[in-house]
Design an enzyme around this catalytic site. Sequence first.
Site, mmCIF file in Angstrom:
data_model
loop_
_atom_site.group_PDB
_atom_site.id
_atom_site.type_symbol
_atom_site.label_atom_id
_atom_site.label_comp_id
_atom_site.label_asym_id
_atom_site.label_seq_id
_atom_site.Cartn_x
_atom_site.Cartn_y
_atom_site.Cartn_z
ATOM 1 N N GLU A 167 30.875 44.145 38.120
ATOM 2 C CA GLU A 167 30.436 43.304 39.430
ATOM 3 C C GLU A 167 31.242 43.313 40.642
ATOM 4 O OE1 GLU A 167 29.275 39.512 38.105
ATOM 5 O OE2 GLU A 167 27.957 40.199 36.361
ATOM 6 N N GLU A 355 24.867 42.552 30.225
ATOM 7 C CA GLU A 355 25.195 41.367 30.336
ATOM 8 C C GLU A 355 24.033 40.699 30.541
ATOM 9 O OE1 GLU A 355 28.222 39.224 32.529
ATOM 10 O OE2 GLU A 355 29.631 40.909 32.295
HETATM 11 C C1 BGC Z 1 30.683 37.799 34.820
HETATM 12 C C2 BGC Z 1 30.781 36.971 33.655
HETATM 13 C C3 BGC Z 1 30.564 35.429 33.674
HETATM 14 C C4 BGC Z 1 28.924 35.595 33.600
HETATM 15 C C5 BGC Z 1 28.213 34.035 33.482
HETATM 16 C C6 BGC Z 1 28.801 37.220 34.820
HETATM 17 O O1 BGC Z 1 28.800 37.536 36.282
HETATM 18 O O2 BGC Z 1 30.426 39.147 34.534
HETATM 19 O O3 BGC Z 1 32.147 37.232 33.329
HETATM 20 O O4 BGC Z 1 31.091 34.497 32.781
HETATM 21 O O5 BGC Z 1 28.402 36.315 34.739
HETATM 22 O O6 BGC Z 1 28.562 33.521 34.876
#
Ligand code: BGC
Length: 449
Positions: A167, A355
């Site tokens: 990110e 993610e």
């Molecule tokens: C990040 C994580 C974070 C998650 C939830 C993502 O943007 O890579 O490290 O915990 O979002 O906020």
Amino acid sequence: MNQRDFPEDFIWGTATAAYQVEGAAYEDGKGKSIWNEFEKHPSAIVDNAVGDVASDQYHRYREDVALMRDAGMKAYRFSMSWSRVLPDGRGTVNRKGLDYYKRLCEELLRNGIEPYLTWYHWDLPLALQEEFGGWESRETVKYFGEYVGRIAKELDGLVKNFFTVNEFLACSDVGYGLGAIAPGLKLPKKRRNQVRHHLLLAHGTALQALRGVVPDAKAGLAENPSFLIPVIPVPEHIEAAKKAFREVNAHFITAVMEGKYPDCYLEREGADAPSFTEDDFKLIGAPMDFVGLNLYYGKPVRSAPETPEGYFIFNAETAASCTGIADFNFEPSAMYWGCRIVHELWHPKEILISENGMSANDRPSSGSEVYDPHRIKYLRAHLASLAGALREGYPVKGYFHWSLLDNLEWHLGFRPRFGLVYVNYATLERIPKMSWSWYKELIRTGKIE
Ligand code: BGC
């Protein structure tokens, strides 16, 4: 009836990041990262939380891997703490730190789980921040390339799949622009934009370093573009959403995928545009094996011929939010549209959902079960949308749920709980939540029901 929604070889996994789960912040020769400094500032982190223990994965990785195996996980995405293996960001390798990652990978492989390593998930070695201003400097980019090349070689074939940078937006805009996360700086736009550029260059430099030492490595980004979806699935709104997606994300994913800054970005920034060379973009635009998408929200877009850009983006606030974090609105169709738009714009070889997840104030019931039907609803809706993308043939190969277990949510501290597994921070006991069982069942059947 027995039709699967996801193929047998779909890569099911979970994701974490070093600072958020490892703990052992000062153990076995680890150097400090910018987070170890940032967390000391009063109220930088909610409840003045610190990462000294976090979810203690450094000591409990075997237990965590056993849980993953029990659920039938195929992969685990974790990040390496750069200052654990190179305490000053360069120089001598800290063998004990490196051994931890070797042990973790061996344990994963022994249990049939493929390691997916992220080289940079926001925890820059403090020495590089203090000496060079961190990502403000090309020196840091150079040392990043050296770190990746040296450590990839040391890992001795244990890892084949790599994410370069996690990110861009958070590292640059939030860390060096808003100052809400480490290193907590509020730089003027021009300098902030230079940080953005250096992070793109770090990605490209890491790819090059990796290709040199692990020829069969598969590598890509883990990026969280703004997900923009057509408000109604008809050609004019679909075209508007695609145009918006490309332009709004012009300085990050678009620049990487197209190997240059689109004119709209350079015009938008004017005198604040970053300095760069053509050679930078030879690295930045180098082919990747996959694109990782971190997906937490989406905004509807309509065609707007009355505006110069031709589209209008609705505020996410107009949609109901139930994900526990204000900016993350509940928009499951971003899965389908995200994969489709990325595919139609740039045709990457493979897409991974690197993610996706939601936080809540989960807690055990009196019988010490953790019931989280809200997360099951979230998963079902997002994965049904992802299944739609697969049905239409978009090259989606895997899904990593954020997160394996509750952890330190950066500046928001320990309150937002993102895990499929609950962590009791007093005892560090792990309790799989109900959503864990749901995910396990999905892995077993490959069906959304
Ligand atoms: C990040 C994580 C974070 C998650 C939830 C993502 O943007 O890579 O490290 O915990 O979002 O906020």
